[in-house]
Design a protein around this motif. Sequence first.
Motif, short mmCIF file in Angstrom:
data_model
loop_
_atom_site.label_atom_id
_atom_site.label_comp_id
_atom_site.label_asym_id
_atom_site.label_seq_id
_atom_site.Cartn_x
_atom_site.Cartn_y
_atom_site.Cartn_z
N PRO A 66 17.49 17.39 66.90
CA PRO A 66 17.30 15.91 66.39
C PRO A 66 17.46 15.82 64.87
CG PRO A 66 15.32 16.50 67.12
CD PRO A 66 15.98 17.78 67.59
N LYS A 67 16.85 16.76 64.11
CA LYS A 67 16.90 16.60 62.82
C LYS A 67 18.59 16.54 62.27
CE LYS A 67 12.24 18.35 61.85
NZ LYS A 67 11.57 19.49 61.14
N THR A 68 19.27 17.60 62.87
CA THR A 68 20.68 17.72 62.30
C THR A 68 21.68 17.15 63.20
OG1 THR A 68 20.84 19.88 63.46
CG2 THR A 68 19.98 20.19 61.25
N GLY A 69 21.29 16.98 64.44
CA GLY A 69 22.03 16.56 65.40
C GLY A 69 23.03 17.63 66.03
N ASP A 70 22.84 18.92 65.77
CA ASP A 70 23.48 19.84 66.31
C ASP A 70 23.01 20.08 67.66
OD1 ASP A 70 25.01 20.47 64.00
OD2 ASP A 70 23.38 21.94 63.24
N THR A 71 24.28 20.26 68.67
CA THR A 71 23.99 20.50 70.04
C THR A 71 24.74 21.78 70.52
OG1 THR A 71 23.79 18.19 70.32
CG2 THR A 71 24.19 19.42 72.30
N ARG A 72 24.04 22.37 71.44
CA ARG A 72 24.65 23.49 72.18
C ARG A 72 24.28 23.59 73.69
NH1 ARG A 72 25.81 23.51 67.66
NH2 ARG A 72 25.94 25.20 66.16
N VAL A 73 25.26 24.09 74.51
CA VAL A 73 25.18 24.22 76.04
C VAL A 73 24.95 25.55 76.09
CG1 VAL A 73 25.84 23.94 78.25
CG2 VAL A 73 26.07 21.99 76.56
N LEU A 74 23.96 26.12 76.51
CA LEU A 74 23.75 27.59 76.97
C LEU A 74 23.95 27.84 78.39
CD1 LEU A 74 22.83 30.59 76.04
CD2 LEU A 74 20.45 29.85 76.42
N ARG A 86 28.12 16.73 67.56
CA ARG A 86 26.88 16.48 67.16
C ARG A 86 26.20 14.99 67.48
NH1 ARG A 86 26.56 16.94 60.87
NH2 ARG A 86 24.50 17.05 61.37
N THR A 87 25.12 14.89 67.69
CA THR A 87 24.63 13.45 68.15
C THR A 87 23.17 13.23 67.02
OG1 THR A 87 25.01 13.95 70.46
CG2 THR A 87 23.56 12.00 69.92
N THR A 88 23.42 12.72 65.96
CA THR A 88 22.23 12.34 65.21
C THR A 88 21.41 11.27 65.71
OG1 THR A 88 23.72 10.89 63.91
CG2 THR A 88 23.57 13.27 63.03
N GLY A 89 20.09 11.59 65.57
CA GLY A 89 18.98 10.48 65.67
C GLY A 89 18.65 10.38 67.12
N THR A 90 18.83 11.60 67.80
CA THR A 90 18.33 11.73 69.22
C THR A 90 16.88 11.86 69.23
OG1 THR A 90 20.48 12.83 69.76
CG2 THR A 90 18.56 13.19 71.31
#
Length: 412
Positions: A66-74, A86-90
Amino acid sequence: MKLRRKPTAWTPAALVLVALCATSCAGQDDDAAAPATSPSSSTPHGYVEGAQEAAEQQSRLVLSDPKTGDTRVLDLITGKRHRTSRTTGTAELTTDGRFGYFHTAENTRVLDTGAWMVDHGDHVHYYRAAIRDVGRLPGGPGTRVRSDAAVTAVTDRDGRTSLYRRADLEKGEAGSSRTLPGTHAGAVVPYAEHLLALTDTGGATKVVVHDRAGKRVVTLDAECEDPRGDAVTRRGVVLGCADGALLVRESDGTFTAERIPYGEDVPERERATAFRLRPGSDTLTAPAGDRAVWVLDVTERAWTRVGTGPVVAANTAGEGSPLLVLESDGALHGYDTATGEQVSRTEPLLTDVPEAGAEGAAGPVIEVDRSRAYLNDPSGSRVYEIDYNDKLRIARSFDLDIAPALMVETGR
């Protein structure tokens, strides 16, 4: 109803989730798989256009910093890490078994993880398809999303609920919505081709059943004071209340509400207010203050309070499996819910552990499926896979290039 209090021993929704059955179209992703067969005049049983049916569960983890908005699907089958936008502010990440919902201050981003299951009761279908963005739904912090095979209900923090067609989300778009009349306390839960809502009726909060068009069908004669937390199980919908829980069930078109009380006065800070469970299970867990965990056996209609060390996260697969508790020492502990005794423990896995009972949705959680549990380590930028049936053996660990402070599992 009975309360079983176990001796104290040292050693998380959504929403649940729901099995889904609908059509999905593949998007542009290098993991998209061609369908095993092509549609024809004799469409194979279970065929879903644009998806590949598999013989085993196709689990994937959605991970976000949530700090950077970086998202991954493993992808837990291939071990591959997929980048998404990216999704910032989650502030919170939830799932309904297929879609990941990123709740931000402005709205809710929807990500189709391309992994889901369809439960026909006597058999199950597992599917995998492309990972793709769907769009955004209105609703900021405190928004609760609950789904079934036909409808997705989005309830904002003020209790207003919008209803979306599930088929639209599966086609990759949010589509238009309808508004359910009135305001509601807690999430509106699709169940048994109806909608369950907690509504103030004559000064008391009661369960109101609506049809999918929004028409009120019946108000159940059971109160739920200060409702918090809900879960869908095979035996009905569990709603957390001040004195325990309500179990709402449907049989031959008739809805009933059965109270499952704690059996004693429970201080507010020790109430079960957020349930964690393995999808498909009838055993729920919730922190009971800072140093214990509630286990609710829906089949037996019984609460058990298991004494533990300081609780950071808890979950269980149910059906005789151990209660899994991440404690403030950074280790994962296993407890026998029948005796309250600690039966297994890992070495410390996390070095930067939040305090027990810390506020906030970001942090370590325990996701559980039929054979493995998953624990995210934000400070260590990794995820642990644990065989909970083998004395909490670390089966695999996945190193990541982000700090996965938010995690949910899909495909179950």
